[in-house]
Scaffold this active site. Sequence first.
Site, PDB file in Angstrom:
ATOM      1  CG  HIS A  33      -6.236  -2.543   7.022  1.00  0.00           C
ATOM      2  ND1 HIS A  33      -5.077  -2.585   6.321  1.00  0.00           N
ATOM      3  CD2 HIS A  33      -6.145  -1.427   7.798  1.00  0.00           C
ATOM      4  CE1 HIS A  33      -4.326  -1.545   6.634  1.00  0.00           C
ATOM      5  NE2 HIS A  33      -4.960  -0.827   7.513  1.00  0.00           N
ATOM      6  NE  ARG A  34      -1.254  -2.325   8.584  1.00  0.00           N
ATOM      7  CZ  ARG A  34      -1.001  -2.913   7.421  1.00  0.00           C
ATOM      8  NH1 ARG A  34      -1.113  -4.221   7.293  1.00  0.00           N
ATOM      9  NH2 ARG A  34      -0.644  -2.202   6.369  1.00  0.00           N
ATOM     10  CG  ASN A  87      -9.732   5.492   7.591  1.00  0.00           C
ATOM     11  OD1 ASN A  87      -9.175   6.540   7.930  1.00  0.00           O
ATOM     12  ND2 ASN A  87      -9.938   4.502   8.434  1.00  0.00           N
ATOM     13  CD  GLU A 132      -5.431   2.281   9.166  1.00  0.00           C
ATOM     14  OE1 GLU A 132      -4.712   2.512  10.157  1.00  0.00           O
ATOM     15  OE2 GLU A 132      -4.981   2.067   8.025  1.00  0.00           O
ATOM     16  CE  LYS A 189      -1.512   1.597   3.884  1.00  0.00           C
ATOM     17  NZ  LYS A 189      -2.185   2.121   5.087  1.00  0.00           N
ATOM     18  CB  SER A 190       3.769   2.253   2.090  1.00  0.00           C
ATOM     19  OG  SER A 190       3.137   1.948   3.298  1.00  0.00           O
ATOM     20  NE  ARG A 231      -5.742   7.841  10.154  1.00  0.00           N
ATOM     21  CZ  ARG A 231      -5.292   7.039   9.200  1.00  0.00           C
ATOM     22  NH1 ARG A 231      -6.137   6.523   8.317  1.00  0.00           N
ATOM     23  NH2 ARG A 231      -4.023   6.748   9.117  1.00  0.00           N
ATOM     24  CB  SER A 281       1.437  11.060  11.282  1.00  0.00           C
ATOM     25  OG  SER A 281       1.490  10.420  10.021  1.00  0.00           O
ATOM     26  CB  SER A 282       6.574   9.162   9.519  1.00  0.00           C
ATOM     27  OG  SER A 282       5.820   8.131   8.913  1.00  0.00           O
ATOM     28  CG  ASP A 321       1.220  -0.061   9.903  1.00  0.00           C
ATOM     29  OD1 ASP A 321       0.888   0.599  10.912  1.00  0.00           O
ATOM     30  OD2 ASP A 321       1.056   0.332   8.734  1.00  0.00           O
ATOM     31  CE  LYS A 375      -7.413   2.519   5.690  1.00  0.00           C
ATOM     32  NZ  LYS A 375      -6.043   2.896   5.462  1.00  0.00           N
ATOM     33  NE  ARG A 419      -4.056  -0.079  13.262  1.00  0.00           N
ATOM     34  CZ  ARG A 419      -3.366  -0.004  12.124  1.00  0.00           C
ATOM     35  NH1 ARG A 419      -2.073   0.233  12.153  1.00  0.00           N
ATOM     36  NH2 ARG A 419      -3.967  -0.171  10.973  1.00  0.00           N
ATOM     37  CB  SER A 475       6.862   5.674  11.356  1.00  0.00           C
ATOM     38  OG  SER A 475       5.930   5.578  12.389  1.00  0.00           O
ATOM     39  CG  ASP A 499      -6.178   2.924   2.071  1.00  0.00           C
ATOM     40  OD1 ASP A 499      -7.410   2.975   2.262  1.00  0.00           O
ATOM     41  OD2 ASP A 499      -5.342   3.012   2.991  1.00  0.00           O
ATOM     42  N   GLY A 521      -4.802   7.531   4.765  1.00  0.00           N
ATOM     43  CA  GLY A 521      -3.837   8.554   5.185  1.00  0.00           C
ATOM     44  C   GLY A 521      -2.768   8.760   4.120  1.00  0.00           C
TER      45      GLY A 521
END
Length: 673
Positions: free
Chosen positions: A404-405, A95, A357, A25-26, A125, A176-177, A329, A432, A360, A206, A52, A97
């Site tokens: 999702h995770r 959703n 998300e 994804k990233s 977020r 957040s990075s 993650d 996602k 967590r 991160s 995403d 990011g």
Amino acid sequence: MPRPAFLDLPPLRSVGGTVKLPGSKSISNRVLLLAALSEGTTEVRDLLDSDDTRVMLQALRQLGCGIEPLDARTLRITGLGGRAAHSPAQLFMGNAGTAMRPLTAALALMGGEFELSGVARMHERPIGDLVDALRELGCRIDYLGTPGFPPLRIAQADGLPRLRLDAPVRVRGDVSSQFLTALLMALPLVAHSREVVIEVVGELISKPYIEITLALLARFGIRLERDGWRRFTIPAGSRYRSPGVAHVEADASSASYFIAAGAIAASADGQKDLEILGVGTDSIQGDIRFVEAARAMGARITGSANSLQVGRGAWPLKAITLDCNHIPDAAMTLAVMALYAQGTTQLTNIASWRVKETDRLAAMVAELTKLGATCEAGDDFLRITPPADISSWRAATVHTYDDHRMAMCLSLAAFNPARLPVRIEDPACVAKTYPGYFDALFDVARADAADIPVLCIDGPTASGKGTLAAQVAERLGYHLLDSGALYRLTALAARDAGIPLDGAHEERLAELAATLPVRFVSDTIWLDVRDVTQAIRTEQIGMQASQVSQWPKVRAALVALQHGFRRLPGLVADGRDMGTMIFPGAPLKVYLTASAQCRAERRHKQLISKGISTTISDLRADLEARDARDMQRAAAPLKPAEDALLLDSSALTIDETVQQVLQWWQARRPFSA
Ligand code: DC
């Protein structure tokens, strides 16, 4: 169809075989944006297809980029290359990011009028630190809801913003990075005539995600100078250039679920190691370092450039204490591996879990506790002690928080030694980043056949069991066996081969049934190379199926084929003898009836709608004749199993029968609410 409410995972015993992972994804969303900002076209290979990436693609399309599929695995993106984006535009970011933050930065620098919004959780977020940095530069951005959070508006209708680039652009790195990533990807757009300096304020979290950003920027022609993690300089004259082809490697975070499954259950039962394809030791993703953490817990892992082999090493796993800042993650997967460890596992430096998300940390404590573990969380750590003994495990309903995770990592609880099933709520949330996750898991996981649930729906012709079974299967995410189709196929194949259907030809009919070259591919039934989905549905074939089905050898020949449908995660089987003969141990058997008149009327309606003319009385006579033969034959006559629940659907709608069966099913499942 609404999203299934839950998916029940039977207790899993082992894993083995090969799994090919989807794209990262990233990397996917970064590559898409970089291709969109570049001059020329980029062929993006092995892009992830998920929620995403879809929102990113949709936004890029709205902004005026060319997006063209070349084949199932390749998209051609034509970048803006300095052209203005289409404006005004309202962009929905779901959703994601990885779409929201970088697009906000890029569009703010490009000028135009844009509104960026997302789902409710996206609006919780944070984005304030990024907006502050952009405003400081001279960009005009307004919050449309709560200050510091999306939705927001970029308001530069009059063209490019006047930017203050003489001082370094300062951005916080400790929330957040993605804020830094967003600036690193956006600022090369304005570094044509002068260098641009970015300074990170506070400890950068991160960092591996920044490594991905830097590696991809280099592929698109931007080489930064850097001073550790504090200061990044984009040299004057920087300009995005497409590399022509950009390959997306598989998702290292997604790999973590299979690495964990391998550590927990590969090579158990004498299985071979689990092979994971698409990501390996050459990965640019930080989450590949999950491999080290999994090894520390006991996994036996070997890797090559683009694949991993995982087997069970130490067992039970070893508890660890680990600073997880470098794998935020994938660290969630360690939390579930901790269920299989001896002692207490402590994951630290994971405060960022609170703004993902979902929260967590809170979510993980709640769900692991339901399974029987003892958990404790602080601002930035999580401690997990597994259930004390087998009897302390619980059959839990796992809530997934649209995360999702949560769904993917908690699915690993199905390997529990207590052999309890696990219910995963809203399983579709995995879309996602990994829409095919559960199918991939079921491909490599093994369970005892007796643990794979079967729900039997038997009954006479035209009672509506086919429709009922299909809908129940869909709701439960189970496979479907329409056993009548097998007798219909046998009748069709016999007709094609010129074999009469009488008892004198029982042997030959049975041989035919045993070797049917049949394939069920989603809703299509193939006999060899012929699509026979419609051909086996005629009234005539139905009658002939009833004839061949009276021969015991034909029935025996079809048993193995029917048992083969009992696959993970479960089966809904419809027919005449599902509950009595084929799956006598099934946990729920339903016998569906309706009055002959009512069934004839329903069938009549069906046929009329297909343009076939008949009369209700003819149909009623036909189906009474078929009922009589199916009930009176010596071999597996149609009758309710002794433990079947009777359901008369004469006065019920289809939906009511579905609800009734689901209710009975729920009542027999072991899950607490
Ligand atoms: O459900 P259907 O109409 O497609 O079934 C066609 C015939 O096949 C039915 O009349 C009897 C036979 N059959 C059977 O004997 N046992 C089953 N499990 C399913 C169907």
